[in-house]
Motif scaffolding. Structure first.
Motif, PDB file in Angstrom:
ATOM      1  N   HIS A 286       0.755  -1.295  -0.054  1.00 58.92           N
ATOM      2  CA  HIS A 286       0.191   0.097   0.014  1.00 58.92           C
ATOM      3  C   HIS A 286       0.742   1.351   0.059  1.00 58.92           C
ATOM      4  N   ILE A 287       1.924   1.084   0.761  1.00 60.48           N
ATOM      5  CA  ILE A 287       2.907   2.426   0.995  1.00 60.48           C
ATOM      6  C   ILE A 287       3.192   2.996  -0.375  1.00 60.48           C
ATOM      7  N   GLN A 288       3.817   1.828  -1.252  1.00 54.66           N
ATOM      8  CA  GLN A 288       4.665   2.045  -2.433  1.00 54.66           C
ATOM      9  C   GLN A 288       3.369   2.395  -3.725  1.00 54.66           C
ATOM     10  N   ASN A 289       2.410   1.382  -3.516  1.00 56.39           N
ATOM     11  CA  ASN A 289       1.505   1.577  -4.796  1.00 56.39           C
ATOM     12  C   ASN A 289       0.370   2.203  -4.653  1.00 56.39           C
ATOM     13  N   LYS A 290      -0.007   2.655  -3.505  1.00 54.25           N
ATOM     14  CA  LYS A 290      -1.468   3.403  -3.092  1.00 54.25           C
ATOM     15  C   LYS A 290      -0.921   4.905  -2.624  1.00 54.25           C
ATOM     16  N   LEU A 291      -0.148   4.810  -1.783  1.00 57.66           N
ATOM     17  CA  LEU A 291       0.174   6.117  -1.092  1.00 57.66           C
ATOM     18  C   LEU A 291       1.424   6.836  -1.743  1.00 57.66           C
ATOM     19  N   LYS A 292       2.366   5.892  -2.639  1.00 54.99           N
ATOM     20  CA  LYS A 292       3.471   6.295  -3.315  1.00 54.99           C
ATOM     21  C   LYS A 292       4.340   7.423  -2.401  1.00 54.99           C
ATOM     22  N   THR A 293       4.574   6.667  -1.135  1.00 50.41           N
ATOM     23  CA  THR A 293       5.330   7.428  -0.167  1.00 50.41           C
ATOM     24  C   THR A 293       6.337   6.472   0.387  1.00 50.41           C
ATOM     25  N   SER A 294       6.553   6.936   1.662  1.00 46.72           N
ATOM     26  CA  SER A 294       7.636   5.890   2.625  1.00 46.72           C
ATOM     27  C   SER A 294       6.985   5.725   3.984  1.00 46.72           C
ATOM     28  N   ARG A 295       7.735   4.711   4.515  1.00 41.83           N
ATOM     29  CA  ARG A 295       7.271   4.183   6.021  1.00 41.83           C
ATOM     30  C   ARG A 295       7.417   5.599   6.749  1.00 41.83           C
ATOM     31  N   GLU A 296       8.617   6.349   6.794  1.00 44.21           N
ATOM     32  CA  GLU A 296       8.641   7.458   7.461  1.00 44.21           C
ATOM     33  C   GLU A 296       7.487   8.441   7.559  1.00 44.21           C
ATOM     34  N   TRP A 297       7.000   8.631   6.320  1.00 39.86           N
ATOM     35  CA  TRP A 297       6.010   9.750   6.098  1.00 39.86           C
ATOM     36  C   TRP A 297       4.690   8.957   6.813  1.00 39.86           C
ATOM     37  N   VAL A 298       4.175   7.651   6.797  1.00 40.40           N
ATOM     38  CA  VAL A 298       3.761   7.167   7.344  1.00 40.40           C
ATOM     39  C   VAL A 298       3.185   7.169   8.707  1.00 40.40           C
ATOM     40  N   LEU A 299       4.376   7.016   9.401  1.00 40.42           N
ATOM     41  CA  LEU A 299       4.842   7.140  10.867  1.00 40.42           C
ATOM     42  C   LEU A 299       4.420   8.724  11.000  1.00 40.42           C
ATOM     43  N   GLU A 300       5.124   9.570  10.379  1.00 38.08           N
ATOM     44  CA  GLU A 300       4.865  11.151  10.953  1.00 38.08           C
ATOM     45  C   GLU A 300       3.251  11.547  10.675  1.00 38.08           C
ATOM     46  N   GLN A 301       2.710  10.980   9.841  1.00 39.62           N
ATOM     47  CA  GLN A 301       1.215  11.399   9.571  1.00 39.62           C
ATOM     48  C   GLN A 301       0.319  10.852  10.870  1.00 39.62           C
ATOM     49  N   MET A 302       0.906   9.686  11.109  1.00 42.37           N
ATOM     50  CA  MET A 302      -0.192   8.874  12.246  1.00 42.37           C
ATOM     51  C   MET A 302       0.218   9.598  13.489  1.00 42.37           C
ATOM     52  N   VAL A 303       1.451   9.866  13.718  1.00 44.62           N
ATOM     53  CA  VAL A 303       1.632  10.466  15.071  1.00 44.62           C
ATOM     54  C   VAL A 303       1.068  11.856  14.939  1.00 44.62           C
ATOM     55  N   LYS A 304       1.348  12.614  13.870  1.00 47.96           N
ATOM     56  CA  LYS A 304       0.661  14.121  14.127  1.00 47.96           C
ATOM     57  C   LYS A 304      -0.610  13.946  14.118  1.00 47.96           C
ATOM     58  N   THR A 305      -1.333  13.291  13.727  1.00 49.87           N
ATOM     59  CA  THR A 305      -2.846  12.979  13.817  1.00 49.87           C
ATOM     60  C   THR A 305      -3.377  12.538  15.177  1.00 49.87           C
ATOM     61  N   THR A 306      -2.558  11.627  15.482  1.00 49.97           N
ATOM     62  CA  THR A 306      -2.865  11.033  16.915  1.00 49.97           C
ATOM     63  C   THR A 306      -2.654  12.012  18.077  1.00 49.97           C
ATOM     64  N   GLU A 307      -1.540  12.832  18.150  1.00 52.46           N
ATOM     65  CA  GLU A 307      -1.328  13.703  19.031  1.00 52.46           C
ATOM     66  C   GLU A 307      -2.390  14.917  19.080  1.00 52.46           C
ATOM     67  N   TYR A 308      -3.002  15.114  18.043  1.00 43.77           N
ATOM     68  CA  TYR A 308      -4.086  15.960  17.883  1.00 43.77           C
ATOM     69  C   TYR A 308      -5.401  15.768  18.281  1.00 43.77           C
ATOM     70  N   ALA A 309      -5.510  14.551  18.132  1.00 41.71           N
ATOM     71  CA  ALA A 309      -6.969  13.947  18.692  1.00 41.71           C
ATOM     72  C   ALA A 309      -6.697  13.759  20.088  1.00 41.71           C
ATOM     73  N   LYS A 310      -5.370  13.351  20.633  1.00 45.09           N
ATOM     74  CA  LYS A 310      -5.461  13.196  22.159  1.00 45.09           C
ATOM     75  C   LYS A 310      -5.348  14.619  22.714  1.00 45.09           C
ATOM     76  N   LYS A 311      -5.044  15.542  22.324  1.00 48.34           N
ATOM     77  CA  LYS A 311      -5.059  16.910  22.612  1.00 48.34           C
ATOM     78  C   LYS A 311      -6.488  17.547  22.740  1.00 48.34           C
ATOM     79  N   ASN A 312      -7.281  16.788  21.947  1.00 50.48           N
ATOM     80  CA  ASN A 312      -8.744  17.268  22.068  1.00 50.48           C
ATOM     81  C   ASN A 312      -9.508  16.203  22.758  1.00 50.48           C
ATOM     82  N   GLY A 313      -9.036  15.605  23.695  1.00 49.97           N
ATOM     83  CA  GLY A 313      -9.441  14.474  24.576  1.00 49.97           C
ATOM     84  C   GLY A 313     -10.272  13.325  24.088  1.00 49.97           C
ATOM     85  N   LEU A 314     -10.036  12.824  22.963  1.00 50.18           N
ATOM     86  CA  LEU A 314     -10.671  11.741  22.183  1.00 50.18           C
ATOM     87  C   LEU A 314      -9.734  10.309  22.479  1.00 50.18           C
ATOM     88  N   TYR A 315     -10.915   9.337  22.626  1.00 48.85           N
ATOM     89  CA  TYR A 315      -9.915   7.983  22.865  1.00 48.85           C
ATOM     90  C   TYR A 315      -9.525   7.654  21.309  1.00 48.85           C
TER      91      TYR A 315
END
Length: 390
Positions: A109-138
């Motif tokens: 998926h990373i190569q053929n769908k997202l056309k990006t890297s594992r590092e980008w995947v981790l960065e996006q996931m962490v950034k979005t998760t941190e935002y959700a947690k700051k807003n009090g979400l499970y």
């Protein structure tokens, strides 16, 4: 509400995604009123968490989610999101208490769908998760296509999610390619390495969604994702009714979920989705407790446990003895007891012979009126002295 493993002292929680992944079944659309009703029925059943839709779609989707939240149900209400802060903002606007943040984790998926890297995947996931947690979400961090992902990267992904504040990891067998044995081994490895809460989200492309969900539980997963009747993309997801009854009767878990409501829920979702429940469907299909074969019907009449894994009342069904080509004398005698007629062995054999002939001609089992008519015909022939050889 939960399912409890008495042996290990582990609490299992059920996550229903009928209103999100179930509605993604090709051609299925729930009216807003139907989404609200299904959410209420699932909450009344005792399901822990409901994944109710995708707020970033806007329009009716977002309005239905808001209406469900306003019902103040006992279940946690979760919305599905991409690993995009804008998606989470839409979920916050709906008032949900939990979000699923989904992103691909397999190299395919990373190569053929997202056309990006594992590092980008981790960065996006962490950034979005941190935002959700700051807003009090499970937060459930979803690893799309996790079944085809590298194990070491999955472990790294989970560790990053933990540091970002995520509450659990959803292991997605997105294209249903796992088997229950490898699923157990993979989940056990990941769970031992991370010590993190894991949810199983399994698809049925090879008919193993329920088995794989159970395999994941045996490997250490403590959340199970399901849909009513197994609705979902392509061949569907693990079915709520199959997973719960397997946990209760096969793995001997205890549950306070009211399984007697399964048939009512399944039939409502069937009508709302326009997808008929197959007669042979496990747990809630109309054939689950219908017996025609002579040996089986006789055994079930003597003691239902001979041919039934559990009492039909547990899921809101009733036992039926069907009369047709494969019936035996015991079933015929029992059927006439229902009519208030004490039929002799001789007459039962004569009636059975004609029942089998008629069933072959009509290519189906017989209705009560047809059986009664055959009996009248047999009595009339006996009176005239016409007796068939058996």
């Amino acid at each position: 509400m939960c399912v409890i493993d008495k042996i290990q002292g582990r609490e299992l929680k059920i996550v229903d995604t009928t209103l999100r992944d179930g509605e993604q079944t090709a051609g299925v659309v729930f009216a807003n009123s139907e989404k609200i009703m299904i959410a209420e029925m699932l909450s009344d059943l005792g399901v822990n968490q409901l994944e109710v839709g995708i707020p970033t779609m806007g329009g009716d989707e977002k309005e239905a989610i808001k209406q469900i939240v306003k019902r103040n149900l006992d279940s946690s209400i979760m919305a599905w999101n991409r690993a995009v802060i804008g998606d989470v903002q839409q979920s916050i606007d709906c008032g949900v208490d939990a979000v699923a943040i989904s992103i691909s984790v397999s190299d395919i998926h990373i190569q053929n769908k997202l056309k990006t890297s594992r590092e980008w995947v981790l960065e996006q996931m962490v950034k979005t998760t941190e935002y959700a947690k700051k807003n009090g979400l499970y937060v459930s961090v979803n690893g799309e296509d996790a079944s085809r992902a590298d194990d070491d990267f999955l472990i790294e992904f989970i560790e990053c999610a933990k540091e970002a504040g995520a509450d659990r990891f959803r292991f997605c067998d997105t294209v249903g390619v796992m088997d229950p044995f490898s699923t157990r081994n993979k989940i056990e490895k990941i769970h031992k390495a991370t010590g993190f809460d894991i949810e199983m989200h399994t698809h049925n492309d090879f008919g193993m969604a329920t088995a794989n969900a159970i395999g994941g539980v045996l490997g250490g997963a403590n959340y199970v994702g399901v849909t009513v009747n197994g609705l979902g993309e392509r061949a569907g997801n693990a079915a709520l009714e199959e997973v719960l009854m397997s946990l209760i009767h096969v793995l001997k878990y205890e549950s306070n979920i009211d399984t007697r409501k399964f048939i009512e829920l399944s039939e409502y979702v069937s009508r709302a989705s326009g997808r008929e429940i197959p007669a042979w469907k496990a747990i809630v299909g109309s054939n689950m407790f219908r017996h025609e074969s002579g040996i089986h019907a006789d055994g079930a009449l003597k003691n239902p446990k001979n041919y039934e894994a559990f009492d039909p009342a547990e899921v809101g069904l009733e036992r039926q003895i069907v009369i047709g080509k494969h019936s035996g004398k015991a079933a015929v005698i029992n059927k006439f007891k229902e009519f208030g007629v004490d039929i002799s062995d001789e007459d039962a054999n004569l009636v059975l012979e004609e029942i089998r002939r008629t069933s072959v001609r009509l290519k189906r089992s017989l209705f009560d009126k047809e059986i009664a008519s055959i009996y009248k015909g047999v009595l009339a022939e006996k009176k005239k002295g016409i007796i068939r050889a058996i």
